[in-house]
Motif scaffolding. Structure first.
Motif, PDB file in Angstrom:
ATOM      1  N   LEU D  60       0.840  -1.211   0.000  1.00  0.00           N
ATOM      2  CA  LEU D  60       0.000   0.000   0.000  1.00  0.00           C
ATOM      3  C   LEU D  60       0.875   1.260   0.000  1.00  0.00           C
ATOM      4  O   LEU D  60       0.549   2.251  -0.663  1.00  0.00           O
ATOM      5  N   CYS D  61       1.990   1.199   0.718  1.00  0.00           N
ATOM      6  CA  CYS D  61       2.927   2.336   0.700  1.00  0.00           C
ATOM      7  C   CYS D  61       3.474   2.552  -0.715  1.00  0.00           C
ATOM      8  O   CYS D  61       3.635   3.691  -1.166  1.00  0.00           O
ATOM      9  N   THR D  62       3.781   1.462  -1.385  1.00  0.00           N
ATOM     10  CA  THR D  62       4.308   1.567  -2.747  1.00  0.00           C
ATOM     11  C   THR D  62       3.273   2.178  -3.688  1.00  0.00           C
ATOM     12  O   THR D  62       3.593   3.064  -4.497  1.00  0.00           O
ATOM     13  N   ALA D  64       0.848   4.164  -2.891  1.00  0.00           N
ATOM     14  CA  ALA D  64       0.724   5.584  -2.559  1.00  0.00           C
ATOM     15  C   ALA D  64       1.867   6.383  -3.177  1.00  0.00           C
ATOM     16  O   ALA D  64       1.659   7.430  -3.802  1.00  0.00           O
ATOM     17  N   ALA D  65       3.074   5.888  -3.036  1.00  0.00           N
ATOM     18  CA  ALA D  65       4.231   6.628  -3.528  1.00  0.00           C
ATOM     19  C   ALA D  65       4.232   6.712  -5.050  1.00  0.00           C
ATOM     20  O   ALA D  65       4.519   7.771  -5.620  1.00  0.00           O
ATOM     21  N   THR D  67       1.707   6.653  -6.976  1.00  0.00           N
ATOM     22  CA  THR D  67       0.670   7.628  -7.327  1.00  0.00           C
ATOM     23  C   THR D  67       1.209   9.052  -7.201  1.00  0.00           C
ATOM     24  O   THR D  67       1.043   9.870  -8.113  1.00  0.00           O
ATOM     25  N   ALA D  68       1.843   9.344  -6.087  1.00  0.00           N
ATOM     26  CA  ALA D  68       2.329  10.707  -5.861  1.00  0.00           C
ATOM     27  C   ALA D  68       3.432  11.075  -6.843  1.00  0.00           C
ATOM     28  O   ALA D  68       3.527  12.222  -7.279  1.00  0.00           O
ATOM     29  N   ALA D  97      -5.825   4.538  -0.592  1.00  0.00           N
ATOM     30  CA  ALA D  97      -4.405   4.936  -0.550  1.00  0.00           C
ATOM     31  C   ALA D  97      -4.079   5.865  -1.715  1.00  0.00           C
ATOM     32  O   ALA D  97      -3.295   6.810  -1.580  1.00  0.00           O
TER      33      ALA D  97
END
Lengths: 131, 131, 131, 131, 131, 131
Positions: D60-62, D64-65, D67-68, D97
């Protein structure tokens, strides 16, 4: 660069920030010969000097873009906030152009931009109109 | 969001792009409940609706920033070139705001921005004034 | 923004960082009227308040993204490391989320993120579990 | 890389995307000898294989990153949305996320991320729970 | 990582910056076990150690890229300017690689890169040849 | 721009990509008068024409930076891979400069860069030496 482009660039740079060409030359030309000529002749002589968009709007566009690009352009954002005032923008217009960038560059970029403007205004004793 | 913010956002969005709220709702709200309300109510109702900077200049700032941010915002750049025309900007003003970004976002970003504008203008049969 | 969204945002912001709304208002609202309402009501009231993902995971996602985005978001990374601790994450989980970003944002971004975490932990006397 | 790191990486990669190592090797190793070993052994064997954060949250962190970070990582965002489902995340968690990133990477990045997720879900016949 | 990759990485890192592995280990390994092994073994052992491009050109490419990426990589730019000198590049070559990036990353990134180089050269008493 | 800078730029552009000036003029000058002169005269006449770093290394630096900057510069990366071959670089050197960027711009940027190179090489029937 013909004298025309370089001269045009010097004239606009002088309007936005008196002494800019000489300051660049003093800081960079010994290290990198021709740096100030390339920057002033191209960025101001070729790009900013173009007809078709007034200088104040050009500067507001620059402030918006530097805000959205973020930390990479922090020092140049402060310099260009000064140039934008010199081009006739109200402090409030500058703040609005910055804060709108929260939509495109994210909240952190917009907040860092507001902090940069607050510093420039404080240095110059400017209190933005809250209209 | 009070009706006021959401209503303000819907009014501005409608001015820039008739049917935008409904198009967003149809595309995203089933997948992500409340998406169109958050976008319209905040981006247009809170940020674009603010006094202090006219809508045309706001849109030119957006076009400049999306150009500088580059590929990440390609689809939105085309959308916002349309919004900027709707806000009263001349095609030439849009091209100038894009091309100036060569100084801040680099040549590739500016060239990609010009290509995006050329596509929008071609779709609409617009031929920029070369003044 | 209805009271509901703004109130929701204030409740979550207060949980993550007591006094955040007032601090933002004191710092920005005189310069830019309504700034704190827009930020708290939208970022926390609309976006963080959504169901479907727990607050701790939301914060870890934020830390990961701010790390990958890099210098532009340095100050906000430190703030959000604090928020992530307040949302119940272990220091080690935060370090792992940061270091994983070497794969996506590059080594420099990840190292700068670790340095930010080390500063926050030092300020709070936190020694990460090395399990 | 000891067998341990490379083997660890192959095991995790296989869990997230069966056949990933072989697909990378077939596509890149003739052109750039050792490419798949470096990627699998480091990204998955060293970084993802670490204890201290569960694989689902890592993914999920990946998401999110990526995407940003935006357009630069579009193809990898789609790949990692698949990996995140494989790591046990609900479609709705992935959408949340992504959408949260509007706050940090701007609206365009978040919208492009939603579009990427919609494509992955459509390819797999997934209809997100709207809870 | 086999001893081979880690040892290769340590040898190259030692050539570019004596003591680098130990400095990383002292700063990061207690906080994040295995960090220095992952960085040295992968970045230097796998990537920099590859045949096919000489180390000096590799370092000039790194300086160019870190300049273009901008503020996010400021501290690492200074470190890599040092590594590039250690790999045999002339100061003037480094300045040229940085200044060329004005075309791709924009003027602000290039100017910030020149400032970083000026600091490194001043710390080491280097005066670039102006040939 | 004096004839000297513009002529210098045209000579280098012609060496890297025969017909480049005319292609730019045909595509952009009607829309944006003077665009090709500004680009060729500045980017190639001022920046690439500088002494102090050989053209092949300049081009490898450009490929590295465009890879690290990612999606924003995708089309220009392919163009510059062609220019780098024209400046005398081996295909393998280009692949190495791209893959090294995994360390600085992340794995997705490096993989996208390899894909761009594979497309250029396929179009030209080039098979990189695996030495």
């Amino acid at each position: 660069m013909t004298d025309t482009y370089l001269e045009q660039g010097e004239r606009i740079a002088e309007q936005l920030s008196p002494g800019l060409r000489d300051a660049l030359a003093a800081k960079y030309d010994a290290m990198l010969p021709g740096m100030s000529e390339s920057l002033i002749g191209w960025a101001y002589g070729h790009q900013y000097a173009r007809p078709g968009l007034d200088l104040k709007t050009r500067q507001l566009c620059t402030v918006a873009a530097l805000t959205a690009l973020g930390g990479q352009t922090g020092p140049q954002l402060k310099v260009n906030i000064g140039h934008t005032l010199a081009a006739g923008a109200e402090p409030r217009e500058i703040l609005e152009a910055i804060w709108q960038m929260a939509v495109y560059g994210g909240m952190p970029a917009a907040i860092n931009g507001l902090n940069a403007a607050a510093e420039v205004f404080a240095e110059r004793g400017i209190i933005p109109d809250q209209g």
